[in-house]
Design an enzyme around this catalytic site. Structure first.
Site, PDB file in Angstrom:
ATOM      1  N   ARG A 269      14.687  31.990  25.601  1.00  0.00           N
ATOM      2  CA  ARG A 269      15.884  32.842  25.674  1.00  0.00           C
ATOM      3  C   ARG A 269      15.551  34.280  25.267  1.00  0.00           C
ATOM      4  O   ARG A 269      16.155  35.239  25.729  1.00  0.00           O
ATOM      5  CB  ARG A 269      17.017  32.271  24.802  1.00  0.00           C
ATOM      6  CG  ARG A 269      18.238  33.188  24.757  1.00  0.00           C
ATOM      7  CD  ARG A 269      19.512  32.487  24.304  1.00  0.00           C
ATOM      8  NE  ARG A 269      19.347  31.707  23.097  1.00  0.00           N
ATOM      9  CZ  ARG A 269      19.229  32.204  21.861  1.00  0.00           C
ATOM     10  NH1 ARG A 269      19.284  33.513  21.671  1.00  0.00           N
ATOM     11  NH2 ARG A 269      19.070  31.406  20.837  1.00  0.00           N
TER      12      ARG A 269
ATOM     13  N   TYR B  35      32.032  46.143  43.477  1.00  0.00           N
ATOM     14  CA  TYR B  35      31.975  44.684  43.636  1.00  0.00           C
ATOM     15  C   TYR B  35      33.175  44.060  42.901  1.00  0.00           C
ATOM     16  O   TYR B  35      33.394  44.345  41.717  1.00  0.00           O
ATOM     17  CB  TYR B  35      30.649  44.192  43.054  1.00  0.00           C
ATOM     18  CG  TYR B  35      30.415  42.722  43.250  1.00  0.00           C
ATOM     19  CD1 TYR B  35      30.197  42.203  44.515  1.00  0.00           C
ATOM     20  CD2 TYR B  35      30.415  41.851  42.170  1.00  0.00           C
ATOM     21  CE1 TYR B  35      29.981  40.844  44.698  1.00  0.00           C
ATOM     22  CE2 TYR B  35      30.194  40.491  42.348  1.00  0.00           C
ATOM     23  CZ  TYR B  35      29.982  40.005  43.618  1.00  0.00           C
ATOM     24  OH  TYR B  35      29.778  38.664  43.798  1.00  0.00           O
TER      25      TYR B  35
ATOM     26  N   LYS C 127      20.400  39.405  45.800  1.00  0.00           N
ATOM     27  CA  LYS C 127      20.457  40.035  47.112  1.00  0.00           C
ATOM     28  C   LYS C 127      19.049  40.483  47.538  1.00  0.00           C
ATOM     29  O   LYS C 127      18.177  39.653  47.663  1.00  0.00           O
ATOM     30  CB  LYS C 127      21.468  41.191  47.067  1.00  0.00           C
ATOM     31  CG  LYS C 127      22.787  40.837  46.324  1.00  0.00           C
ATOM     32  CD  LYS C 127      23.605  39.744  46.973  1.00  0.00           C
ATOM     33  CE  LYS C 127      24.711  39.170  46.096  1.00  0.00           C
ATOM     34  NZ  LYS C 127      25.620  40.090  45.464  1.00  0.00           N
TER      35      LYS C 127
HETATM   36  C1  PLP Z   1      26.534  40.124  44.332  1.00  0.00           C
HETATM   37  C2  PLP Z   1      26.786  41.388  43.615  1.00  0.00           C
HETATM   38  C3  PLP Z   1      27.000  41.424  42.226  1.00  0.00           C
HETATM   39  C4  PLP Z   1      27.052  40.171  41.379  1.00  0.00           C
HETATM   40  O1  PLP Z   1      25.850  39.496  41.372  1.00  0.00           O
HETATM   41  P1  PLP Z   1      25.678  37.913  41.185  1.00  0.00           P
HETATM   42  O2  PLP Z   1      24.223  37.748  41.252  1.00  0.00           O
HETATM   43  O3  PLP Z   1      26.445  37.246  42.285  1.00  0.00           O
HETATM   44  O4  PLP Z   1      26.263  37.567  39.845  1.00  0.00           O
HETATM   45  C5  PLP Z   1      27.169  42.649  41.621  1.00  0.00           C
HETATM   46  N1  PLP Z   1      27.170  43.799  42.352  1.00  0.00           N
HETATM   47  C6  PLP Z   1      26.999  43.795  43.684  1.00  0.00           C
HETATM   48  C7  PLP Z   1      26.997  45.083  44.423  1.00  0.00           C
HETATM   49  C8  PLP Z   1      26.809  42.602  44.372  1.00  0.00           C
HETATM   50  O5  PLP Z   1      26.639  42.623  45.694  1.00  0.00           O
END
Ligand code: PLP
Length: 393
Positions: free
Chosen positions: A58, A111, A208
């Site tokens: 952690r 987001y 992403k």
């Molecule tokens: C997907 C996304 C998030 C959140 O991320 P997770 O990995 O789903 O928790 C935050 N900001 C943007 C721009 C995103 O596309």
């Protein structure tokens, strides 16, 4: 090798890496919760910080450290703090930078969950926030209060693909002593480096582009200064929103091909955007690489390329949008973005369907708006898929 002065692509491959006693070309997965000390003195040195040996996953783990070091180098930051998800990264930043009585300004098209949690949970701790269209600098300046501490920006914004001027935001932040935080998920450090443009902190949903293979959920915070790193790192450790070693290993592997993935997907996206702009059933297309984008020049100044995200308005409103969704054969009907597969989604019937019409319009969501995340498939197949789908409306 020390990659500090190496080029971006060399960093993608070699940054943060180390060789184990067997000379493994790839860092092995340290699938362990805890690490044994060589002696009582060594244990004491690890705890006091004299030794940088590992203690407990952690708090730190070789796979997580490799990834943190790599993303920090790619963003030209001091250090990285890996988190279990992008939302964990967002919350580490909120918790670290905001206290009772403080105020944050953000973009009205950030987001969704980044706004939802700020407006639903943080007021309980006395934190206030304002959401404005940050693509217009005046709106941001007008929203500043004596208690404002953080300017939280996402550019390009979703799903409007609006661009916020990061250099202008950095200037405002400096003048008013605000921390400028940029969610750089939509660009990745390959296309945009907010710290170089004056931001204090960058964060990512590594779910992403950085991982890029739609098989991991993960996040990262990168700070420009050691002080901010020392402020935020313990929050991640103590909340326990750390990554798992296997998750970190997969993300580090996915990251190696970031630039070639984006190059290919972006090349496809440019062709798709041009195809859509000339299609009679499309009312408008938003893509930073099109001259018709209202901030085409700004995008060229602060981004190394237009990216792979396209929004467009299809004839027939809500029904038109749904028809396209149902007619595509190769593109996956899915949220998320930045992976190797082409994804399509319709905010009015999917991600933003719970918002009333007024709130949808405030966020720039019109009924026929369709969002594409272009993948690395053959361009002829992507266009043929859209072509046969659009022929059905
Ligand atoms: C997907 C996304 C998030 C959140 O991320 P997770 O990995 O789903 O928790 C935050 N900001 C943007 C721009 C995103 O596309």
């Amino acid at each position: 090798m020390d990659t500090k002065n190496a080029g971006f692509n060399s960093k993608l491959i070699h940054a943060g890496g180390f060789h184990d006693v067997n000379g493994s070309a790839v860092t092995p997965i340290y699938q362990t919760s805890t690490f044994s000390f060589q002696s009582a003195d060594h244990g004491a040195a690890c705890f006091s910080g004299e030794s940088d040996g590992y203690i407990y996953t952690r708090l730190g783990n070789p796979n997580i450290a490799e990834l943190e070091k790599t993303v920090a180098e790619l963003e030209n930051g001091f250090g990285g703090i890996a988190t279990s998800s992008g939302m964990a990264a967002v919350n580490v930043v909120y918790l670290g930078l905001l206290a009772s009585g403080d105020h944050m300004i953000s973009h009205n098209a950030v987001y969704g969950p980044s706004r939802t949690i700020m407006e639903s949970l943080y007021p309980k701790f006395g934190v206030e926030s304002s959401y404005v269209d940050a693509t217009n600098i005046e709106n941001v300046i007008r929203a500043i209060r004596p208690t404002t501490k953080v300017l939280y920006i996402e550019t390009p914004a979703n799903p409007t693909i609006g661009i916020t001027d990061l250099r202008a935001m950095a200037k405002i932040a400096k003048e008013h002593k605000l921390k400028l935080v940029v969610d750089n998920t939509f660009c990745s450090p390959y296309l945009q480096k907010p710290l170089d443009l004056g931001a204090d902190i960058v964060l990512h949903s590594m779910t992403k582009f950085i991982n890029g293979h739609a098989d991991i959920v993960a996040g990262m915070v990168v700070t420009k200064t050691e002080a901010d790193y020392n402020l935020l790192k313990p929050i991640m450790m103590n909340i326990g929103c750390n990554m798992d070693p296997h998750q970190a290993w997969l993300t580090r592997r996915g990251l190696k091909t970031l630039s070639i993935r984006i190059d290919r997907a972006q090349e496809n996206a440019i062709k798709v955007a041009n195809y859509l702009e000339n299609h009679p059933k499309i009312q408008w297309v938003r893509f930073p690489g099109l001259k018709s984008h209202p901030q085409y020049e700004l995008a060229k100044q602060q981004m190394a390329g237009p990216g792979t995200m396209i929004s467009f308005e299809v004839a027939g409103g809500l029904e038109g949008g749904k028809k396209v969704m149902n007619a595509v054969k190769m593109a996956l009907l899915a949220v998320s973005l930045g992976g190797i597969e082409t994804l399509i989604q319709h905010p009015a019937s999917m991600t933003h369907s719970k918002l009333n019409d007024e709130k949808q319009l405030e966020g720039g969501i019109t009924k026929g708006l369709v969002r594409l995340s272009i993948g690395i498939e053959d361009i002829d197949d992507i266009i043929a898929d859209l072509d046969q789908a659009l022929a059905q409306i």
